[in-house]
Structure formats: structure tokens, C-alpha cells
Motif scaffolding. Structure first.
Motif, PDB file in Angstrom:
ATOM      1  N   ALA A 193     129.877 -38.551 -20.160  1.00 17.15           N
ATOM      2  CA  ALA A 193     130.411 -39.692 -19.419  1.00 17.15           C
ATOM      3  C   ALA A 193     129.312 -40.600 -18.875  1.00 17.15           C
ATOM      4  CB  ALA A 193     131.295 -39.204 -18.281  1.00 17.15           C
ATOM      5  N   SER A 194     128.193 -40.007 -18.480  1.00 16.74           N
ATOM      6  CA  SER A 194     127.115 -40.816 -17.912  1.00 16.74           C
ATOM      7  C   SER A 194     126.305 -41.535 -18.984  1.00 16.74           C
ATOM      8  CB  SER A 194     126.192 -39.940 -17.060  1.00 16.74           C
ATOM      9  OG  SER A 194     125.552 -38.960 -17.864  1.00 16.74           O
ATOM     10  N   ALA A 195     126.242 -40.964 -20.187  1.00 17.68           N
ATOM     11  CA  ALA A 195     125.450 -41.570 -21.256  1.00 17.68           C
ATOM     12  C   ALA A 195     126.218 -42.630 -22.038  1.00 17.68           C
ATOM     13  CB  ALA A 195     124.956 -40.489 -22.214  1.00 17.68           C
ATOM     14  N   GLN A 229     126.367 -36.371 -26.626  1.00 14.67           N
ATOM     15  CA  GLN A 229     126.248 -34.924 -26.624  1.00 14.67           C
ATOM     16  C   GLN A 229     127.628 -34.286 -26.705  1.00 14.67           C
ATOM     17  OE1 GLN A 229     124.635 -34.885 -22.335  1.00 14.67           O
ATOM     18  NE2 GLN A 229     125.632 -32.886 -22.513  1.00 14.67           N
ATOM     19  N   PRO A 230     127.759 -33.175 -27.411  1.00 19.30           N
ATOM     20  CA  PRO A 230     129.054 -32.497 -27.484  1.00 19.30           C
ATOM     21  C   PRO A 230     129.375 -31.822 -26.158  1.00 19.30           C
ATOM     22  CG  PRO A 230     127.374 -31.157 -28.530  1.00 19.30           C
ATOM     23  CD  PRO A 230     126.707 -32.453 -28.151  1.00 19.30           C
ATOM     24  N   PHE A 231     130.651 -31.572 -25.935  1.00 19.30           N
ATOM     25  CA  PHE A 231     131.017 -30.866 -24.705  1.00 19.30           C
ATOM     26  C   PHE A 231     132.321 -30.098 -24.918  1.00 19.30           C
ATOM     27  CE2 PHE A 231     132.968 -35.079 -24.233  1.00 19.30           C
ATOM     28  CZ  PHE A 231     134.264 -34.779 -23.823  1.00 19.30           C
ATOM     29  N   LEU A 232     132.521 -29.109 -24.061  1.00 22.32           N
ATOM     30  CA  LEU A 232     133.736 -28.308 -24.102  1.00 22.32           C
ATOM     31  C   LEU A 232     134.867 -29.068 -23.435  1.00 22.32           C
ATOM     32  CD1 LEU A 232     134.908 -25.443 -24.807  1.00 22.32           C
ATOM     33  CD2 LEU A 232     134.441 -24.858 -22.413  1.00 22.32           C
ATOM     34  N   VAL A 233     135.957 -29.264 -24.153  1.00 21.67           N
ATOM     35  CA  VAL A 233     137.147 -29.904 -23.585  1.00 21.67           C
ATOM     36  C   VAL A 233     137.936 -28.883 -22.783  1.00 21.67           C
ATOM     37  CG1 VAL A 233     139.348 -31.040 -24.127  1.00 21.67           C
ATOM     38  CG2 VAL A 233     137.286 -31.615 -25.444  1.00 21.67           C
ATOM     39  N   ALA A 289     136.459 -41.921 -17.851  1.00 24.36           N
ATOM     40  CA  ALA A 289     136.741 -41.841 -16.414  1.00 24.36           C
ATOM     41  C   ALA A 289     137.141 -40.426 -16.028  1.00 24.36           C
ATOM     42  CB  ALA A 289     137.845 -42.830 -16.043  1.00 24.36           C
ATOM     43  N   ARG A 290     137.942 -39.780 -16.865  1.00 23.93           N
ATOM     44  CA  ARG A 290     138.346 -38.403 -16.577  1.00 23.93           C
ATOM     45  C   ARG A 290     137.164 -37.447 -16.713  1.00 23.93           C
ATOM     46  NH1 ARG A 290     142.631 -36.805 -20.416  1.00 23.93           N
ATOM     47  NH2 ARG A 290     142.213 -38.669 -21.651  1.00 23.93           N
ATOM     48  N   ALA A 291     136.309 -37.700 -17.702  1.00 27.74           N
ATOM     49  CA  ALA A 291     135.148 -36.830 -17.910  1.00 27.74           C
ATOM     50  C   ALA A 291     134.205 -36.859 -16.710  1.00 27.74           C
ATOM     51  CB  ALA A 291     134.409 -37.240 -19.175  1.00 27.74           C
TER      52      ALA A 291
END
Length: 305
Positions: A34-36, A48-52, A262-264
């Protein structure tokens, strides 16, 4: 010799074996994404990948989603970005410690190059079958626009997929890689658009995830939705289907379409924009588009009198 099961591979089945290790599940990856990234970001900008949740991972770029789901017998990948963007997606899959050879099925939302332009490349790399809506088959196999598509003529040709491609029907339960996903036909944005629903579980319990298609009433210049009442009727049926879905976590092919960034930033994609709210917002856009077309037609008729 090492066993073939994914769990054994990830645990390491022989001393000294170099085994990729996935990042520990947590909020850092999601908030880092979210920041990048920015809303409506560049389609090919690496993220970057992330866990949903559970064993569902975001492996897309900043501007285009791609979703990787880990089953007991392999992986399922939904969407794969543009042709260049698919390289970033493949890199994210490797970054999580997975291999494309573990992908047992390649699923698609809709048949536009920004979401499936990398399908031919990843199909060759994985050998996995491609599963799409029936009206997307010809586009995937030829790389050419469907003339019925509201955006026909707007996009570059895609590389044709020469491997296995098969259609899925509305409501079909796709069972593969130890996973069960339900296909929901959602034509509107394109004729062959599909949305996908599955259950995701972790130690705290199970949630329902929906990857809802774009559904936006966007078209090429000169296309009028009001000239295609059958398509509009199918469009409205799609919106009703999405609105009625059980939907704890909503994901969309363009992350910003459902406020995913926004949710992330809150370190959780649970809640926020619901499937019902998503469908209602698009329904209002479709109504506005049809009203605009009607107003333009009235003005044109008045100008000729």
C-alpha cells in the motif's frame, strides 16, 4: 530423494538442501504494498507480494491484480497482467518460494491484454490449462479482440495461447490442486468476463473471498451501450449476481476499483467495500452512461430539425 508434496518441499526434505522460504504471514507485506503503490498506478509497476488471507496471496503489480491460491496439491493463479507485467508476477511467485511448475490452472477475469496479456508466456512456463468464460475462448486462442466487446479495436493483439484452453460455465465448481473455486459469469465489461469465489481458512476461521471482475461500462469511441440491449441485460444480470454473493473479502482486477490500497493500509482486506456496494457503484455508472447516450441522441435529433 525428496517427496513431491509441496509441504515437504517447503519444509526441506534433506539436510543441507537449499529451500526457498516464503515470508512469514503478517501485515508488513500488505502495508508495504500500500505504501509503495498509488491508486490507479502503472500496470507494469512491480509490487511486493503479500498474504491476503489463509493461503491466498497477492502477486500482482501496483496497477493490475494477480491472485495466487495455494492448495494441497499445487497452485491456482488468477490473471497474469500484461506481457511485460507477467514477468513481475512470475518473479513474485518465485519470491514467495513457489515455482510456476506448481501451478495447476490459470484462471482469468476478462479477456483484455492488461489482465491476460501474459497468459501465453505463463501457460508455456507452467503447462497448466487455461480456464475462461466461454465467450473469451476465441480471444485467448487467437489474441484478437471480440467484435462484440465494447472496447473492440482499442487494444493491441495478444500472443495466442496454444496450450489447453477450456471454458467454464456460470456456477461451475472448479476442483483443482485440492481447491474448489466457483465460477460466476459476469459479462458486461467484456462478453467473456468471469468472477471467482472461494473459501479461505486460517487458524482464526474461514472467510469467503470474491475476485469480482472489472465490470466498468467503458468503451471505444462510437460504441453505444444503448444500441446493444441484450448486452445491457446481461450486464445487469452480472451486477445482480455480484451483489448477491457471500463476500467477506473483495478483490478486483484493478486494485483501486475496490479501494484495495486503502484497505491494505489498515493491514487487512476484510470488510471495507463489499460486493453489494461494488455492484451498486457500477450500476450507477451504467445508468449514468445510458442516460448520457440518451441525452446525446436527443440533442443530435434536435440539431437536425
Amino acid at each position: 530423494m525428496c517427496g513431491g508434496a509441496l509441504a515437504l518441499v517447503l519444509a526441506g526434505c534433506s539436510a543441507g538442501m537449499a529451500v526457498p522460504v516464503r515470508p512469514a504471514p503478517g501485515a508488513d507485506g500488505m502495508t508495504g504494498f500500500a505504501s509503495a503503490c498509488e491508486d490507479w498506478d502503472d500496470w507494469d509497476k512491480p509490487a511486493q507480494p503479500f498474504l491476503v488471507h489463509g493461503k491466498t496471496w497477492y502477486v500482482g503489480t501496483c496497477g493490475i491484480a494477480a491472485i495466487l491460491i495455494e492448495g494441497t496439491d499445487g497452485l491456482v493463479l488468477i490473471d497474469n497482467g500484461t506481457a511485460p507485467g507477467s514477468e513481475a508476477i512470475a518473479a513474485n511467485i518465485a519470491r514467495l518460494g513457489f515455482s510456476l511448475s506448481e501451478v495447476k490452472a490459470l484462471l482469468a477475469s476478462h479477456e483484455h491484454f492488461d489482465h491476460v496479456g501474459g497468459m501465453a508466456r505463463l501457460q508455456r512456463a507452467s503447462g497448466a490449462p487455461v480456464l475462461v468464460g466461454a465467450d473469451a475462448l476465441e480471444v485467448i486462442r487467437t489474441g484478437r479482440d471480440d467484435p462484440r466487446d465494447p472496447q473492440a479495436g482499442m487494444h493491441p493483439r495478444m500472443e495466442p495461447v496454444t496450450g489447453e484452453v477450456r471454458a467454464v460455465a456460470n456456477g461451475e465448481r472448479v476442483e483443482i490442486a485440492g481447491l474448489t473455486l466457483t465460477a460466476i459469469a459476469t459479462p458486461g465489461h467484456t462478453p467473456g468476463a468471469m468472477s471467482w469465489q472461494w473459501e479461505s481458512c486460517d487458524a482464526a476461521g474461514c472467510l469467503t473471498i470474491v475476485y469480482a471482475d472489472s465490470l466498468s461500462p467503458v468503451s471505444a469511441d462510437g460504441y453505444r451501450f444503448s444500441d446493444h440491449p441484450d448486452h445491457v441485460a446481461k450486464f445487469r444480470e452480472s451486477l445482480a449476481r455480484v451483489a448477491a454473493l457471500e463476500c467477506d473479502i473483495l478483490l478486483t482486477p484493478h486494485p483501486s476499483a475496490s479501494d484495495m490500497l486503502a484497505r491494505a493500509r489498515t493491514a487487512s482486506l476484510v470488510g471495507g467495500t463489499s460486493c453489494e456496494q461494488y455492484a451498486e457503484a457500477i450500476s450507477q455508472r451504467l445508468d449514468k452512461r445510458l442516460a448520457s447516450e440518451a441525452a446525446n441522441e436527443t440533442a443530435s435529433e434536435a440539431a437536425t430539425q
